[in-house]
Design a protein around this motif. Structure first.
Motif, PDB file in Angstrom:
ATOM      1  N   UNK A 133       0.811  -1.219   0.000  1.00 41.23           N
ATOM      2  CA  UNK A 133       0.000   0.000   0.000  1.00 41.23           C
ATOM      3  C   UNK A 133       0.843   1.268   0.000  1.00 41.23           C
ATOM      4  N   UNK A 134       2.121   1.144   0.309  1.00 39.15           N
ATOM      5  CA  UNK A 134       3.033   2.292   0.266  1.00 39.15           C
ATOM      6  C   UNK A 134       3.879   2.298  -1.005  1.00 39.15           C
ATOM      7  N   UNK A 135       3.517   1.437  -1.951  1.00 38.82           N
ATOM      8  CA  UNK A 135       4.219   1.307  -3.238  1.00 38.82           C
ATOM      9  C   UNK A 135       5.626   0.738  -3.092  1.00 38.82           C
ATOM     10  N   UNK A 136       5.910   0.100  -1.971  1.00 38.28           N
ATOM     11  CA  UNK A 136       7.207  -0.548  -1.791  1.00 38.28           C
ATOM     12  C   UNK A 136       7.192  -1.917  -2.466  1.00 38.28           C
ATOM     13  N   UNK A 137       8.322  -2.351  -3.022  1.00 37.50           N
ATOM     14  CA  UNK A 137       8.358  -3.620  -3.759  1.00 37.50           C
ATOM     15  C   UNK A 137       8.194  -4.831  -2.855  1.00 37.50           C
ATOM     16  N   UNK A 138       7.454  -5.810  -3.346  1.00 38.91           N
ATOM     17  CA  UNK A 138       7.273  -7.071  -2.640  1.00 38.91           C
ATOM     18  C   UNK A 138       7.902  -8.212  -3.420  1.00 38.91           C
ATOM     19  N   UNK A 139       7.327  -8.562  -4.569  1.00 37.36           N
ATOM     20  CA  UNK A 139       7.909  -9.580  -5.445  1.00 37.36           C
ATOM     21  C   UNK A 139       8.321  -8.907  -6.744  1.00 37.36           C
ATOM     22  N   UNK A 140       9.589  -9.028  -7.093  1.00 37.14           N
ATOM     23  CA  UNK A 140      10.110  -8.434  -8.320  1.00 37.14           C
ATOM     24  C   UNK A 140      10.205  -9.497  -9.405  1.00 37.14           C
ATOM     25  N   UNK A 141       9.719  -9.166 -10.601  1.00 33.22           N
ATOM     26  CA  UNK A 141       9.703 -10.095 -11.731  1.00 33.22           C
ATOM     27  C   UNK A 141      10.669  -9.595 -12.788  1.00 33.22           C
ATOM     28  N   UNK A 142      11.558 -10.493 -13.250  1.00 33.48           N
ATOM     29  CA  UNK A 142      12.642 -10.095 -14.150  1.00 33.48           C
ATOM     30  C   UNK A 142      12.655 -10.986 -15.391  1.00 33.48           C
ATOM     31  N   UNK A 143      13.334 -10.501 -16.434  1.00 36.27           N
ATOM     32  CA  UNK A 143      13.539 -11.292 -17.640  1.00 36.27           C
ATOM     33  C   UNK A 143      14.546 -12.393 -17.322  1.00 36.27           C
ATOM     34  N   UNK A 144      14.254 -13.649 -17.640  1.00 38.90           N
ATOM     35  CA  UNK A 144      15.178 -14.738 -17.295  1.00 38.90           C
ATOM     36  C   UNK A 144      16.473 -14.658 -18.085  1.00 38.90           C
ATOM     37  N   UNK A 145      17.541 -15.262 -17.599  1.00 39.16           N
ATOM     38  CA  UNK A 145      18.804 -15.301 -18.348  1.00 39.16           C
ATOM     39  C   UNK A 145      18.581 -15.888 -19.735  1.00 39.16           C
ATOM     40  N   UNK A 146      19.152 -15.260 -20.738  1.00 38.66           N
ATOM     41  CA  UNK A 146      19.033 -15.669 -22.142  1.00 38.66           C
ATOM     42  C   UNK A 146      17.615 -15.545 -22.671  1.00 38.66           C
ATOM     43  N   UNK A 147      16.726 -14.917 -21.901  1.00 38.77           N
ATOM     44  CA  UNK A 147      15.349 -14.736 -22.346  1.00 38.77           C
ATOM     45  C   UNK A 147      15.161 -13.430 -23.105  1.00 38.77           C
ATOM     46  N   UNK A 148      13.958 -13.213 -23.569  1.00 40.01           N
ATOM     47  CA  UNK A 148      13.589 -11.995 -24.285  1.00 40.01           C
ATOM     48  C   UNK A 148      12.237 -11.527 -23.766  1.00 40.01           C
ATOM     49  N   UNK A 149      12.058 -10.225 -23.712  1.00 46.48           N
ATOM     50  CA  UNK A 149      10.752  -9.634 -23.460  1.00 46.48           C
ATOM     51  C   UNK A 149      10.513  -8.651 -24.594  1.00 46.48           C
ATOM     52  N   UNK A 154      -5.526   2.964  -4.811  1.00 47.41           N
ATOM     53  CA  UNK A 154      -4.201   2.365  -4.795  1.00 47.41           C
ATOM     54  C   UNK A 154      -3.890   1.606  -6.070  1.00 47.41           C
ATOM     55  N   UNK A 155      -2.784   0.871  -6.049  1.00 44.24           N
ATOM     56  CA  UNK A 155      -2.433  -0.003  -7.171  1.00 44.24           C
ATOM     57  C   UNK A 155      -1.641  -1.184  -6.620  1.00 44.24           C
ATOM     58  N   UNK A 156      -1.714  -2.302  -7.329  1.00 40.96           N
ATOM     59  CA  UNK A 156      -1.105  -3.537  -6.828  1.00 40.96           C
ATOM     60  C   UNK A 156       0.215  -3.871  -7.501  1.00 40.96           C
TER      61      UNK A 156
END
Length: 342
Positions: free
Chosen positions: A40-56, A269-271
């Motif tokens: 609710x304070x916009x602090x990070x909880x779970x961070x999602x990243x591009x995997x090694x050798x992956x593409x987004x 808010x936002x999730x």
């Protein structure tokens, strides 16, 4: 699982580059993440990243009317990230320019608490004071301008210090509507994180359709889309000065419960956030380990990979796209739904 996730990125790549009338680029995390669950304070909880050798993959319409993001993400610092991957396919549309933005308008910039004695625009006070409450107040915003642009972590002021043409957001693109899908086993982790912050949401929901309702417009910019590594975003991604895009979002499926919890006031808010840097797609193909190819059958990838291609497109045995993304067609059980696009 590793082979599965990287294969999905390869499949999405081929489909995206088959579409016409769009600039095809790639995206990487802005600083630590591309997608993040927040509290609710916009602090990070779970961070999602591009995997090694992956593409987004990142596709921009020639007229900037839409932006599409497709790819696979894994949770950062998770003990078993490949068991919790997310396949994301999000679309931003209803593009508008800064003339429709409240935070860049005289209505906001001339408020006593904003104007001060600093050079106009006052980026620091834009970051500090511009919010949805002001944007939705008809006495302050009589034209009903949209909540945008947004500045975070001092990046707008930093752009001024680096010599950006002003106002720095004069050529940014904004989007106030979204659609899309989130699939894969990571949806359970994504949804559980929301449930821990907002116990009122329905725990049985296993999807997240992005919505920007009562949130700032998504924003995107690059001074050189043809070569984004040589361009600047001037703080548009809310993390750095690179070319990029950023937006907050909620899950459409949760809005009724969230609004009921805050009634009679609307939920504000936002999730989750998306922050990304736009980059040129590497020329080498994503690789997976092990390198064994999936079994192909009836022009479509067979289980367990069918859930990736079904609903978007099919592949033939030569790995060329056999359906047009923008047509509504059916082939070997895989359906392309044109209603996804505005």
């Amino acid at each position: 699982m590793h082979t599965f996730s990287l294969l999905s990125a390869f499949v999405l790549a081929a489909t995206l580059f088959a579409a016409n009338g769009a600039e095809h680029l790639c995206a990487e995390e802005a600083n630590r993440h591309l997608l993040v669950n927040v509290n609710k304070r916009s602090s990070p909880l779970v961070e999602w990243v591009v995997p090694p050798s992956g593409r987004f993959y990142f596709s921009i319409a020639d007229d900037f009317s839409y932006v599409r993001m497709q790819g696979t993400l894994i949770p950062r610092n998770h003990k078993d990230p490949w068991s919790h991957y997310l396949n994301l396919d999000y679309l931003l549309y209803n593009e508008h320019n800064v003339s429709d933005c409240f935070c860049a308008s005289n209505y906001f910039q001339k408020l006593p608490q904003v104007k001060g004695f600093m050079k106009w625009p006052n980026y620091k006070n834009t970051e500090k004071f511009c919010n949805g409450l002001l944007a939705e107040n008809p006495q302050i915003n009589p034209e009903g301008l949209k909540w945008c642009p947004t500045c975070e972590f001092g990046q707008c002021q930093r752009a001024r210090e680096l010599g950006a043409s002003e106002p720095i957001w004069q050529d940014w693109s904004f989007y106030n509507q979204s659609s899309g899908s989130m699939t894969g086993p990571g949806v359970e982790l994504f949804r559980q994180t929301i449930k821990e912050v907002y116990p009122v949401v329905n725990a049985s929901i296993n999807q997240c359709t992005p919505t920007l309702q009562r949130l700032p417009s998504a924003q995107m910019f690059c001074t050189n889309y043809s070569n984004p590594e040589e361009g600047r975003g001037w703080g548009v991604n809310a993390k750095n000065q690179k070319c990029g895009l950023s937006f907050w979002f909620n899950c459409e499926e949760d809005l009724e419960a969230l609004n009921a919890e805050t009634a009679p006031l609307p939920y504000r808010g936002h999730v989750a956030d998306i922050n990304l840097d736009i980059i040129t797609c590497p020329t080498d193909s994503p690789t997976s380990s092990p390198t064994t190819s999936p079994t192909l059958n009836n022009n479509c990838i067979t289980p367990p990979f069918a859930n990736i291609c079904c609903g978007l497109f099919c592949f033939d045995t030569e790995r060329t796209v056999c359906q047009d993304l923008l047509e509504e067609v059916e082939n070997q059980g895989c359906v392309v739904n044109s209603t996804f696009f505005p």
